[in-house]
Design an enzyme around this catalytic site. Structure first.
Site, PDB file in Angstrom:
ATOM      1  N   LEU A  40      32.563  29.354   9.049  1.00 39.33           N
ATOM      2  CA  LEU A  40      33.273  30.119   8.023  1.00 39.33           C
ATOM      3  C   LEU A  40      32.286  30.401   6.900  1.00 39.33           C
ATOM      4  O   LEU A  40      31.596  29.492   6.436  1.00 39.33           O
ATOM      5  CB  LEU A  40      34.448  29.316   7.453  1.00 39.33           C
ATOM      6  CG  LEU A  40      35.838  29.476   8.056  1.00 39.33           C
ATOM      7  CD1 LEU A  40      36.845  28.679   7.237  1.00 39.33           C
ATOM      8  CD2 LEU A  40      36.268  30.916   8.130  1.00 39.33           C
ATOM      9  N   ASP A  41      32.196  31.653   6.463  1.00 36.00           N
ATOM     10  CA  ASP A  41      31.318  31.985   5.341  1.00 36.00           C
ATOM     11  C   ASP A  41      31.689  31.143   4.122  1.00 36.00           C
ATOM     12  O   ASP A  41      32.865  30.800   3.932  1.00 36.00           O
ATOM     13  CB  ASP A  41      31.432  33.467   4.986  1.00 36.00           C
ATOM     14  CG  ASP A  41      30.826  34.375   6.050  1.00 36.00           C
ATOM     15  OD1 ASP A  41      30.016  33.875   6.853  1.00 36.00           O
ATOM     16  OD2 ASP A  41      31.158  35.572   6.074  1.00 36.00           O
ATOM     17  N   PRO A  42      30.721  30.825   3.272  1.00 34.46           N
ATOM     18  CA  PRO A  42      31.004  29.989   2.092  1.00 34.46           C
ATOM     19  C   PRO A  42      32.149  30.498   1.228  1.00 34.46           C
ATOM     20  O   PRO A  42      32.920  29.697   0.691  1.00 34.46           O
ATOM     21  CB  PRO A  42      29.677  30.015   1.327  1.00 34.46           C
ATOM     22  CG  PRO A  42      28.643  30.207   2.378  1.00 34.46           C
ATOM     23  CD  PRO A  42      29.285  31.119   3.395  1.00 34.46           C
ATOM     24  N   VAL A  44      34.748  32.178   2.181  1.00 37.48           N
ATOM     25  CA  VAL A  44      36.015  32.220   2.914  1.00 37.48           C
ATOM     26  C   VAL A  44      36.667  30.837   2.872  1.00 37.48           C
ATOM     27  O   VAL A  44      36.010  29.819   3.064  1.00 37.48           O
ATOM     28  CB  VAL A  44      35.795  32.647   4.376  1.00 37.48           C
ATOM     29  CG1 VAL A  44      37.128  32.687   5.127  1.00 37.48           C
ATOM     30  CG2 VAL A  44      35.108  34.008   4.430  1.00 37.48           C
TER      31      VAL A  44
END
Length: 307
Positions: A40-42, A44
């Site tokens: 998961l992107d930071p 998100v």
């Protein structure tokens, strides 16, 4: 909390990387065998399943679908395809109705091709794309096929150019690319404003916990156990029960198990190409196998407690 094999469903906070979460879990549970089921992107937030112990070996057998709720900002194109990136261009957005916007979404439903963001973990000539992007290198990414099972228009703020969506998609789908491409389809521009993952790999946010919840339980005599057993995470997979010690011994020594093929033919939904979870009479997970229908065997693919 007693450490055992299984899955923790973490509700990830903004600013924390998936690897940060893994490191914290390793420290809290005092175990090295920990891995997440997909980055998961930071920026998100939301559902991040994390495998503990032998559960790390079963990640590939989890359901691969994921569901998100997010907001798209029209009129802005950025270097990262989200609002955190450098603004590349700005453009007005069309004044269209809710119904018209939903019709545009038809282009993004079903199997589609998308180009990943330049700032992504896709490999380019043996290196992650984001590393090349950070060095300002010029490179192209090839379109990739993904599946959008569901794309729902939740809200359309025409004045501010903000679209709220719910999207159910296959693994490997970049929602930032969806935001960018929706903007282009509308003859405007678009970037992802914010995103929350509400389900992943068969786990949803109702079963998620904060890492702080684990911290609070650490050291307690009767602490809560938040770990979901691996066998529960594989409920979508067909089951075969080894009924005696001879079969279990065969399995644990890597030998095929003779089966009555009619056992599986009775199930209309059974797919011979899909994995089978193998258990004993006590519902203990023994591993994963695949059916060889020509020889009426289950061939071991993953064996726990192999001899």
């Amino acid at each position: 909390m007693e450490t055992k094999d299984g899955f923790l469903v973490i509700n990830k906070d903004k600013g924390c990387t998936s690897h940060d979460c893994v490191k914290q879990i390793r420290k809290l549970l005092n175990t090295k065998k920990v891995g997440h089921t997909g980055t998961l992107d930071p920026e998100v937030i939301g559902t991040l399943p994390i495998a503990i112990g032998n559960a790390t070996r079963f990640i590939q057998y989890l359901p691969q679908g994921k569901t998100y709720i997010g907001e798209i900002k029209l009129g802005i194109r950025t270097s990262t395809d989200d609002i955190q990136g450098e603004i590349i261009s700005q453009k007005s957005w069309p004044k269209i109705s809710y119904k018209q916007l939903d019709q545009y979404f038809n282009r993004f439903r079903g199997i589609i091709k998308q180009i990943p963001p330049k700032v992504s973990s896709v490999h380019v000539n043996g290196e992650r794309a984001y590393k090349k992007s950070f060095r300002n290198e010029i490179f192209e990414l090839a379109p990739r096929e993904v599946k959008i099972d569901e794309l729902i228009l939740m809200n359309w703020d025409q004045i501010n150019g903000i679209i709220e969506i719910k999207i159910k998609c296959s693994a490997g789908t970049y929602i930032r690319s969806i935001a960018r491409d929706i903007g282009e389809t509308l003859n405007s521009a678009g970037c992802l404003l914010q995103l929350k993952r509400i389900s992943a790999c068969g786990f949803d946010e109702q079963n998620s916990i904060k890492i702080s919840d684990i911290e609070k339980e650490k050291g307690k005599k009767n602490s809560k156990n938040f770990i979901i057993p691996t066998i529960s995470a594989l409920s979508h997979i067909s089951t075969f029960v080894l009924s005696n010690e001879e079969q279990i011994n065969f399995w644990q020594t890597g030998r095929e198990i003779k089966v009555d093929i009619n056992y599986f033919r009775e199930s209309k939904s059974f797919d011979y190409k899909k994995p089978i979870k193998v258990i004993d009479n006590k519902q203990t997970l023994l591993g994963i196998g695949f059916l060889n229908k020509e020889q009426s065997n289950i061939n071991p693919k993953l064996v726990l407690n192999a001899k």
